[in-house]
Design an enzyme around this catalytic site. Sequence first.
Site, PDB file in Angstrom:
ATOM      1  N   SER A  63       1.062  -1.170  -0.182  1.00  0.00           N
ATOM      2  CA  SER A  63      -0.274  -0.199  -0.124  1.00  0.00           C
ATOM      3  C   SER A  63       0.579   1.395  -0.044  1.00  0.00           C
ATOM      4  CB  SER A  63      -0.929   0.204   1.704  1.00  0.00           C
ATOM      5  OG  SER A  63      -0.142  -0.109   2.277  1.00  0.00           O
TER       6      SER A  63
ATOM      7  N   LYS B 229       0.656   4.270   6.970  1.00  0.00           N
ATOM      8  CA  LYS B 229       0.544   5.569   5.342  1.00  0.00           C
ATOM      9  C   LYS B 229       0.863   6.728   6.425  1.00  0.00           C
ATOM     10  CE  LYS B 229      -3.494   1.870   4.899  1.00  0.00           C
ATOM     11  NZ  LYS B 229      -2.472   1.033   3.949  1.00  0.00           N
TER      12      LYS B 229
END
Length: 278
Positions: A42, A119
Amino acid sequence: MSEKTGILSSIVETLKTIVYALLIAGIFRTLFFQPFWIPSGSMKDTLLIGDFLFVNKMAYGYSYASCPSIRIPRFGIDIDARDFCGVFDGDNGRLFGGEPERGDVVVFRHPVTGRDFIKRLVGLPGERIQMRGGVLHINGEPVELEDDGVFVETYMPQGPEQLSPRCANTPVSPGGTCEKPRQTETLPGGATHPVLNVGEQASDNTGVFTVPEGHYFFMGDNRDNSTDSRVPRASRGVGFVPYENLIGRADRVMFSSGGRSMLAFWTWRGDRFFERIE
């Protein structure tokens, strides 16, 4: 002293040494740095599957989330940070708290599952976040994007979970070249980093998310392959992340393994040792 007494004393000393070592390791992990192994794609190409890094816990101060979670499924061990430090949970505060900056790569606890996620911080409290045509908008203004070639990797299972990458040039046969367009994104304040796109999908066009006070909005750099704040918690996403759920900032990759195990030294990526995370 009898031989039996001597053996027993030696065993006790060994156990004490082990306990002390575990206590020191636990304190070090709780207060200073936590190891983190990248399990998914990701955050490509900033972070690759198999990157091993240490999370700086001193960057934002301490909360219940600073306590370690111990999960070893093979032995049925699942001890959550709340089991250790749940008494400090609930006020969304931090001890010696420091504010994260936009563009930081952050490890945080998922607000529902409690699992560790990594993230990039793109939205601050009070801001309006929206995706339009694959472009991030902050308070109604698009961020700056500049084309930066193509990210290329081999189409094959990656890492311990043996995940195959998504490609913009599908279909791709095993062993073939997987490509994704890459752009350089510049956030307000000047932080720059690469982002990847696979193709048009629902997460490229969203409604407006207004970040609540005391919360943050996170997205993966591999924009079309990231479960992040664009997906509400009710839909098994991340949603807004409370301040107290931040664990620390990822600053540098220590080493990286392209295989299924970090012990497979022949798969280590020599060009990623001590790589700074931007």
